[in-house]
Design an enzyme around this catalytic site. Structure first.
Site, PDB file in Angstrom:
ATOM      1  CE  LYS A 118     -25.932  91.220 113.434  1.00  0.00           C
ATOM      2  NZ  LYS A 118     -25.459  91.035 112.034  1.00  0.00           N
ATOM      3  CG  ASP A 136     -23.735  86.113 114.123  1.00  0.00           C
ATOM      4  OD1 ASP A 136     -23.954  84.860 114.476  1.00  0.00           O
ATOM      5  OD2 ASP A 136     -22.654  86.364 113.857  1.00  0.00           O
TER       6      ASP A 136
END
Ligand code: SF4
Length: 215
Positions: A118, A136
């Site tokens: 991420k 996320d």
């Protein structure tokens, strides 16, 4: 009634035309540090601490020379001591492996301590303009509720979204979904009655069908 992904993207664009990063940074080094600090912490809190951090450590070389004892007190409101440790170690490796520059590839970024997929995606897209979808908690939840993805983990969600969303829209889509997750499609109590996408939303339609069956 089925709604296309195109309709969902158009509604997100209408709702959040100016969505962008809420973290403050001005270059790839600052992007990387800010994103590393933001894990399990609010962007607002990160923005409070980074001006002093970037004033004291303005580049990779100065951060590589920092000690955890110096950095941790400056960033402790963003959480674990390991964050300070990972940021310093990452900058030391950037000096050793990349001449003090932040690399641009997933492979090189995720080889750094404390940098997961991420974080790498956020750095690639925000610092270098490389198309990437960072998944996320908000992107994972909202995209699966809307039916843009159908996955039980973040990697599968990312890969499905890459197929579903035109590459040119990846960055805006990421920022828009985060805003929708924060403001409307909240984790515990999504505000479905106020959501302009309720007719397009797979989770909402399933909930309405279930309610009808119980009548
Ligand atoms: S209708 Fe509800 S579940 Fe669907 S996107 Fe909107 S807030 Fe989220």
């Amino acid at each position: 009634m089925r709604f296309s992904k195109k309709a969902i993207l158009a509604e997100l664009a209408k709702l959040y035309p100016d969505a962008g990063p809420e973290l403050n940074f001005t270059n790839p080094y600052e992007t990387l540090v800010a994103v590393m600090l933001s894990a399990q912490c609010t962007d607002k809190m990160v923005n409070k601490v980074t001006p002093a951090v970037f004033a004291r450590y303005p580049d990779v070389a100065s951060m590589a020379a920092a000690t955890v004892e110096e950095l941790h007190p400056m960033v402790k409101s963003c959480g674990f001591k390991s964050k300070a440790n990972n940021i310093i170690e990452t900058c030391r490796l950037l000096m050793l492996r990349h001449g003090g520059e932040v690399p641009r590839t997933m492979e090189e970024l995720t080889a750094l301590p404390g940098v997961g997929r991420k974080t790498a995606n956020v750095v690639m897209s925000n610092a270098f303009g490389i198309p990437a979808i960072a998944v996320d908690t908000h992107v994972f939840r909202v995209s699966n509720r809307l039916g843009l993805a159908e996955a039980d983990d973040v990697l599968k969600t990312e890969l499905q979204l890459q197929k579903a969303i035109p590459k040119a829209d990846w960055l805006d889509f990421h920022h828009r979904l985060i805003l929708h997750g924060r403001r409307v499609c909240k984790a515990q109590r999504p505000l479905c009655a106020e959501c302009t996408m309720q007719e397009m939303c797979k989770a909402r339609r399933a909930q309405q069908r279930a309610n009808k069956d119980m009548e």
